[in-house]
Scaffold this motif. Structure first.
Motif, mmCIF file in Angstrom:
data_model
loop_
_atom_site.group_PDB
_atom_site.id
_atom_site.type_symbol
_atom_site.label_atom_id
_atom_site.label_comp_id
_atom_site.label_asym_id
_atom_site.label_seq_id
_atom_site.Cartn_x
_atom_site.Cartn_y
_atom_site.Cartn_z
ATOM 1 N N SER A 353 4.120 -13.697 11.438
ATOM 2 C CA SER A 353 4.041 -12.690 10.378
ATOM 3 C C SER A 353 5.366 -11.938 10.363
ATOM 4 C CB SER A 353 2.880 -11.725 10.619
ATOM 5 O OG SER A 353 1.637 -12.410 10.568
ATOM 6 N N SER A 355 8.208 -9.072 8.359
ATOM 7 C CA SER A 355 8.446 -7.928 7.479
ATOM 8 C C SER A 355 9.931 -7.662 7.437
ATOM 9 C CB SER A 355 7.690 -6.688 7.983
ATOM 10 O OG SER A 355 8.188 -6.301 9.256
ATOM 11 N N ASN A 362 3.851 -6.262 6.416
ATOM 12 C CA ASN A 362 4.253 -7.655 6.503
ATOM 13 C C ASN A 362 4.347 -8.271 5.114
ATOM 14 O OD1 ASN A 362 4.458 -7.789 9.303
ATOM 15 N ND2 ASN A 362 2.275 -8.241 9.556
#
Length: 552
Positions: A353, A355, A362
Motif C-alpha cells: 500500500s 501514499s 494511501n
C-alpha cells in the motif's frame, strides 16, 4: 560552509587585524608630524621620516585590505555555490518542490551568503575599532571624550529596536516574494491554458496582489533602513560636536595637533559605526535565509532506493517530466538491483500500500504485482485509477514497501521532459554515441520522417520544454530516448495517447513489441485494442487491482 572555509577565514581575519592596526597607527603618526612641524627644536629629518611612515602605512593598508577582500569574496562565492548545490540536490529528492521557493532559495537566499561575507569580520572588528578609537580619543581629548560616548550610548538602544523590526519585516517580505514567484512561474508554465480560457486577468490579479504585499513590506523596510542610515550618518558629527564642546568648555587649548588628530579619529570611528549596523542587517538577512534553507533541506525525501547511485549498473533513460505529484526525480533514471535475485521475475510487489509524502491517505491498496522478465505487462483502468501511481511506486517515489526490482530502470511519463537542445541531444542525453542504437530508436518511434521536415534534421534546436514540437513529437522523442537507453526494465506511462491511431499502431508493433522485446515492459495505457498482444493485463480501480490475467 564556514567549516570548509575555516583556513581562508582565519587568514582573512589576520589580514583584517593587520589592516586595522596600521589604520590606527596613522592618527598617532599624524599627531607626531603636526607637533614636529610646529616645534622648531625638532630636526627636519624627523618630519621627513614621519611623513614617509605615513605614506608607507597607507601603502601597506591598501595592500592588506585588497588581499582581504579577494579572500572574503572568494569565500562568499564558494558559499553561494555550496548553498545552490545543496538546494538543487534537495529539490531532486523531495516529493513536491515549490518552484517559487526553490527559485528564491537559489537566488535571494544563496545571494545573502555571498553579500554578507565581505564584511563578515566586521562583527568582531567594528567593536574593536570603536574601543581603540575611544581609547585614543581619551588620550587626546581626555574627559571630554565622555560627551561623544554619551551620544553613542543614547543612540544604540533605539537602533537595536529598529534592526529587530527590520529583521521581522525582511522575513515577511521573503515569504511574500516566494508567493509572487510561485504565481508567476505557474502563469508562465500554464500560459497556453491561461490564453485558451482567457484567465490572464485572474493570473494578473493574483500576481499583482502578491506583489503589492511584497512592496508594502519592502517599503516599510526601506523606511526603517532610512532611519538607521540617517542616524549613523549624523552620529560621528554629533559625537565630534559633543566632545569638542566639552573640551572647549573646560578651558583647554585646542591645538592643531589635537584638533586634526581628533578629527582623524572621529573619521575612523565613522566606518565601524556605519558598517556594524549594516553588517548586522546583513547577518539578520543571512540568518533568516539560512533558516528558510534549513527548513527546506529538512523536508522529507523520497525513499533512498529512488536515489540509487548511477555507478552500479547501466543507467537508464531520463524520459519523464516534472509533475506536480512527484519529485523532481520523476524524470528518473536509476539502476536498481534487488538484494536477492528475482530469477525470472523483473518486478515484484507483494501486498503493498502506497501514499505520497505528506499525505497519510494511501493511493494504492494491497497491490500484488509482478512482471516476468522480458514480458509485456499492460496496466489499464479509468482516469485516476492509479496507473501512474503504480509506476511511481515501482520507481520508489512513493511511501510504502520497497518493490523488488532486478535490473536497470527506464521511465517515460505522460508529459515528456524535453530540454532546450537538439533532437539528437535529447535522445542521446550525453550518453556515448552508438549509431546503430540511435538509428533504431529513431526508426521504431516513427521519428525519421519528422526529422526530414525539420530545418536542420536531428540537429534542430527544439526549444525549452519542446516548444517547437507537437505533443506527439515530444512523446516520440522521449520514447526514442528510452529505446536508446537500452534498459532492462521499461516503464511507459501512456506513451500512445498523444499520437495518431496509425502512428500508435506502428509504434506498438515496431517499438514496444519490437525494439524493446528484450526488456521487461510495463505499459500503462487506455488503448484497449493492444491488450490481446500483451502477456499479462492488470485492471486497476480506485487504487486497487480489480483483475489480472490475459486479455483472453
Amino acid at each position: 560552509v564556514l567549516h570548509q572555509e575555516r583556513k581562508p577565514l582565519l587568514v582573512s581575519a589576520v589580514l583584517k587585524l593587520i589592516h586595522d592596526c596600521i589604520q590606527f597607527a596613522q592618527p598617532v603618526l599624524l599627531k607626531v608630524f603636526i607637533d614636529s612641524v610646529g616645534d622648531a627644536a625638532v630636526p627636519l629629518s624627523t618630519c621627513v621620516y614621519t611623513a614617509f611612515a605615513l605614506f608607507a602605512a597607507s601603502l601597506l593598508q591598501v595592500f592588506f585590505i585588497e588581499r582581504y577582500f579577494w579572500l572574503v569574496y572568494r569565500i562568499g562565492a564558494r558559499a553561494r555555490a555550496a548553498v545552490n548545490a545543496a538546494v538543487y540536490r534537495k529539490a531532486l529528492r523531495i516529493q513536491v518542490a515549490d518552484s517559487g521557493a526553490v527559485l528564491n532559495h537559489m537566488s535571494v537566499d544563496a545571494e545573502a551568503f555571498y553579500t554578507v561575507m565581505p564584511y563578515f569580520h566586521v562583527i568582531w572588528s567594528a567593536p574593536m575599532q570603536i574601543c581603540i578609537c575611544l581609547y585614543l580619543l581619551f588620550e587626546v581629548l581626555g574627559i571630554a571624550t565622555l560627551g561623544g560616548l554619551a551620544v553613542m550610548l543614547l543612540f544604540f538602544p533605539s537602533n537595536t529596536y529598529v534592526m529587530r523590526r527590520y529583521g521581522a519585516l525582511r522575513k515577511k517580505m521573503l515569504g511574500a516574494q516566494d508567493t509572487r514567484v510561485r504565481y508567476t512561474s505557474d502563469a508562465l508554465n500554464g500560459i497556453r491554458l491561461a490564453k485558451s480560457f482567457a484567465w490572464e486577468s485572474a493570473f494578473l490579479d493574483k500576481i499583482g496582489a502578491s506583489r503589492d504585499t511584497e512592496l508594502q513590506f519592502m517599503r516599510q523596510g526601506r523606511y526603517l533602513r532610512s532611519i538607521m542610515d540617517i542616524g549613523f550618518s549624523t552620529l560621528p558629527t554629533a559625537v565630534a560636536l559633543a566632545s569638542f564642546s566639552w573640551y572647549a568648555s573646560s578651558d583647554s587649548t585646542l591645538t592643531p595637533g589635537i584638533a586634526f588628530t581628533a578629527l582623524n579619529l572621529f573619521n575612523l570611528i565613522r566606518f565601524p559605526l556605519q558598517m556594524f549596523p549594516n553588517n548586522l542587517n546583513g547577518v539578520i538577512t543571512t540568518v533568516v535565509s539560512g533558516k528558510r534553507i534549513q527548513a527546506f533541506l529538512e523536508q522529507p525525501e523520497v525513499p533512498a532506493a529512488a536515489l540509487r547511485s548511477p555507478d552500479s549498473t547501466t543507467v537508464a533513460s531520463i524520459a519523464s517530466s516534472f509533475s506536480p505529484s512527484s519529485s523532481s526525480s520523476s524524470s528518473v533514471s536509476s539502476s536498481s538491483t534487488s538484494s536477492s535475485s528475482l530469477g525470472p521475475v523483473a518486478i515484484r510487489i507483494s501486498r503493498g500500500s502506497y501514499s505520497w509524502a505528506g499525505d497519510s491517505a494511501n493511493v494504492l491498496h494491497n497491490i500484488d504485482f509482478f512482471v516476468p522478465r522480458n514480458s509485456l505487462v499492460a496496466v489499464v483502468g479509468e482516469v485516476g485509477a492509479g496507473k501512474s501511481s503504480l509506476l511511481h511506486a515501482i520507481l520508489s517515489e512513493m511511501i510504502g514497501p520497497q518493490p523488488e526490482v532486478s535490473g536497470s530502470l527506464s521511465y517515460t511519463a505522460q508529459n515528456p521532459w524535453i530540454m532546450n537542445a537538439s533532437v539528437r541531444d535529447n535522445i542521446m542525453l550525453a550518453r556515448p554515441a552508438s549509431d546503430g542504437n540511435y538509428e533504431l530508436a529513431v526508426q521504431c518511434t516513427e521519428l525519421y520522417r519528422d526529422l526530414t521536415l525539420l530545418s536542420d534534421g536531428d540537429r534542430t534546436i527544439i526549444g525549452e520544454r519542446g516548444i517547437n514540437l507537437s505533443g506527439g513529437q515530444k512523446a516520440r522523442v522521449a520514447l526514442a530516448r528510452l529505446v536508446y537507453a537500452n534498459a532492462d526494465i521499461c516503464l511507459l506511462d501512456d506513451p500512445l495517447s498523444a499520437v495518431d491511431v496509425h502512428v500508435g499502431r506502428a509504434i506498438f508493433a515496431n517499438c514496444i513489441r519490437g525494439a524493446l522485446r528484450n526488456s521487461s515492459r510495463v505499459l500503462a495505457t487506455h488503448q484497449l485494442q493492444f491488450l490481446n498482444m500483451c502477456d499479462q493485463v492488470y485492471l486497476l480501480e480506485a487504487g486497487s487491482i480489480l483483475e489480472s490475467g490475459t486479455s483472453a
